[in-house]
Design an enzyme around this catalytic site. Structure first.
Site, mmCIF file in Angstrom:
data_model
loop_
_atom_site.group_PDB
_atom_site.id
_atom_site.type_symbol
_atom_site.label_atom_id
_atom_site.label_comp_id
_atom_site.label_asym_id
_atom_site.label_seq_id
_atom_site.Cartn_x
_atom_site.Cartn_y
_atom_site.Cartn_z
ATOM 1 N N ARG A 88 -38.555 -15.744 -62.335
ATOM 2 C CA ARG A 88 -39.437 -16.844 -62.729
ATOM 3 C C ARG A 88 -40.798 -16.744 -62.040
ATOM 4 N NH1 ARG A 88 -34.982 -16.360 -64.469
ATOM 5 N NH2 ARG A 88 -33.458 -18.004 -64.900
ATOM 6 N N LEU A 92 -40.849 -9.846 -65.043
ATOM 7 C CA LEU A 92 -40.416 -9.192 -66.281
ATOM 8 C C LEU A 92 -41.548 -9.135 -67.297
ATOM 9 C CD1 LEU A 92 -38.200 -7.881 -67.926
ATOM 10 C CD2 LEU A 92 -37.444 -10.156 -68.645
ATOM 11 N N SER A 117 -29.241 -7.477 -72.185
ATOM 12 C CA SER A 117 -28.186 -8.087 -71.371
ATOM 13 C C SER A 117 -28.017 -9.560 -71.724
ATOM 14 C CB SER A 117 -28.501 -7.921 -69.882
ATOM 15 O OG SER A 117 -29.782 -8.460 -69.582
ATOM 16 N N TYR A 122 -35.659 -10.944 -75.107
ATOM 17 C CA TYR A 122 -36.644 -9.977 -75.589
ATOM 18 C C TYR A 122 -37.399 -10.395 -76.842
ATOM 19 C CZ TYR A 122 -34.948 -7.012 -71.928
ATOM 20 O OH TYR A 122 -34.622 -6.525 -70.688
ATOM 21 N N PHE A 401 -27.346 1.972 -73.974
ATOM 22 C CA PHE A 401 -28.222 2.726 -73.083
ATOM 23 C C PHE A 401 -29.014 1.791 -72.188
ATOM 24 C CE2 PHE A 401 -30.163 2.374 -77.310
ATOM 25 C CZ PHE A 401 -31.351 1.720 -77.020
#
Length: 401
Positions: A88, A92, A117, A122, A401
């Site tokens: 946060r 990312l 995950s 995304y 992957f």
């Protein structure tokens, strides 16, 4: 202290591994160093640093992925994580921006793909859900419908050392024809079928079943019921070059003695459902698999083939890669696309994530329109565009992957 970002060097590799372990709440373990290190070009791995401490990472491994029409370069995104205690804070987001801008500047791969995950992450970075997989469970001995041809070639089990050259040759033959399949180097094969005790998760070693035109790799989870052994046959991969080999391999696996159930994380479009005399014996739970992101929209869209002709103007938004945010005339003739910037009024308004979702041909733009991800300005434009993007088969990537 201000956060900084850079690509990694060989000296950073041990810390990179620790960041990924901590991000995924795994115990420290260097035992797979020789297995994992050859997978990475550290010049394509970004690290985020808080002072001297690496607190996040995001890697690209360049491979080929089969899209409708054949294999093309893809940036497979992996080892994305942020250490607990540093979340946060924009780590990312900074890594995703650096990675995508780097891919654009390098001009190598026109699109990226990953397994998420967490499925909520995304989409905000322009990735669209392009494929799903099924957690498939089949009752042992499930019968095929009358008329299924399994041929006369025998399926036989062989040791790993005998199986691997045959498996690799078969995979290289089949992968260019299967949407979502990836190319595999020596290092990727070693990682994909790693078979040490720590990789088995309580199951047996891998077993290898060969057919002249296909193969299956599986493990067994031992269990016992009231009537005796009731093992779970856990399939890692079934690859077949033709329909008879596909049916023969499934028939072989469904008839293994001492087994109660076959389990396989397979593509959502696996045709085994239609092989069965009783399709209710296939219990399936679908989940997201590949997420796709167009890095350079104009370069990516011309790399695949399309199902039908179309001529529309797309108004594309892209908050992370501004070079994609524009109006584009998208024209398909005889399966081949042309893409160019225009100032014309749009027929369809959509985010770049919607194009990523449709890119492999498995997600319908009509469905995304119904879910309010796509807006139609010209009646019939979404339907025509959606049909053009469809693939002949559901996309499936047989490896995480």
């Amino acid at each position: 202290m201000a956060l900084t970002i850079r690509t990694l060097t060989d000296e950073d590799y041990p810390e990179f591994g620790r960041v990924v372990e901590e991000a995924f709440l795994a115990d420290p373990d260097d035992s797979d160093h020789d297995l994992e290190r050859p997978l990475f070009d550290l010049g394509r791995v970004h690290g985020m640093f808080d002072g001297a401490e690496m607190v996040g990472s995001a890697a690209v491994v360049g491979r080929e992925m089969t899209v409708p029409g054949g294999p093309v370069p893809v940036a497979t995104v992996t080892s994305v994580g942020v250490k607990p205690g540093h979340r946060r804070r924009g780590v990312l987001g900074g890594l995703m921006r650096a990675q995508l801008h780097g891919l654009h500047e390098q001009g190598r791969e026109a699109f990226a793909a990953l397994w998420a995950s967490e499925a909520t992450i995304y989409g905000r970075y322009g990735y669209g859900l392009a494929a799903q997989f099924s957690d498939l469970r089949l009752t042992r001995g499930a019968a095929f419908h009358p008329g299924v041809d399994v041929g006369t070639d025998r399926v036989r089990e062989v040791p790993r050392e005998e199986a691997m050259p045959v498996i690799r040759a078969l995979y290289d033959r089949v992968a260019p024809t299967r949407t979502g399949f990836l190319s595999r180097t020596d290092a990727e094969w070693a990682y994909h079928l790693a078979d040490g005790e720590k990789h088995r998760g309580g199951l047996t070693r891998y077993r290898y079943a060969l057919h002249p035109n296909g193969y299956a790799v599986y493990r067994v989870r031992h269990a016992r019921g009231d009537l005796g052994p009731a093992h779970e046959l856990n399939v890692r991969e079934i690859t077949a070059a033709d329909d008879r080999a596909f049916a023969a391999l499934y028939r072989y696996l469904l008839d293994v003695d001492l087994v109660a159930e076959l389990r396989y994380f397979t593509g959502s479009g696996d045709p085994v459902l239609h092989l069965l005399a009783n399709p209710r014996l296939a219990r399936r739970v679908d989940r997201d698999s590949l997420w796709v992101r167009l890095v350079d929209l104009d370069r990516a869209l011309v790399q695949r083939r399309y199902l039908s002709d179309v001529d529309v103007v797309l108004d594309v938004t892209d908050g992370l890669c501004p070079w994609n945010a524009d109006r584009w005339r998208f024209t398909v003739k005889s399966g081949e696309a042309a893409v160019r910037r225009v100032a014309d009024e749009p027929d369809v308004v959509l985010d770049v994530a919607a194009l990523g979702a449709a890119f492999l041909g498995g997600t319908r733009l009509t469905s995304l329109a119904a879910a309010q991800h796509v807006r139609e300005r010209t009646p019939g434009a979404v339907r025509a565009l959606s049909h053009a993007f469809l693939g002949d088969v559901e996309p499936h990537c047989p490896e995480v992957f």
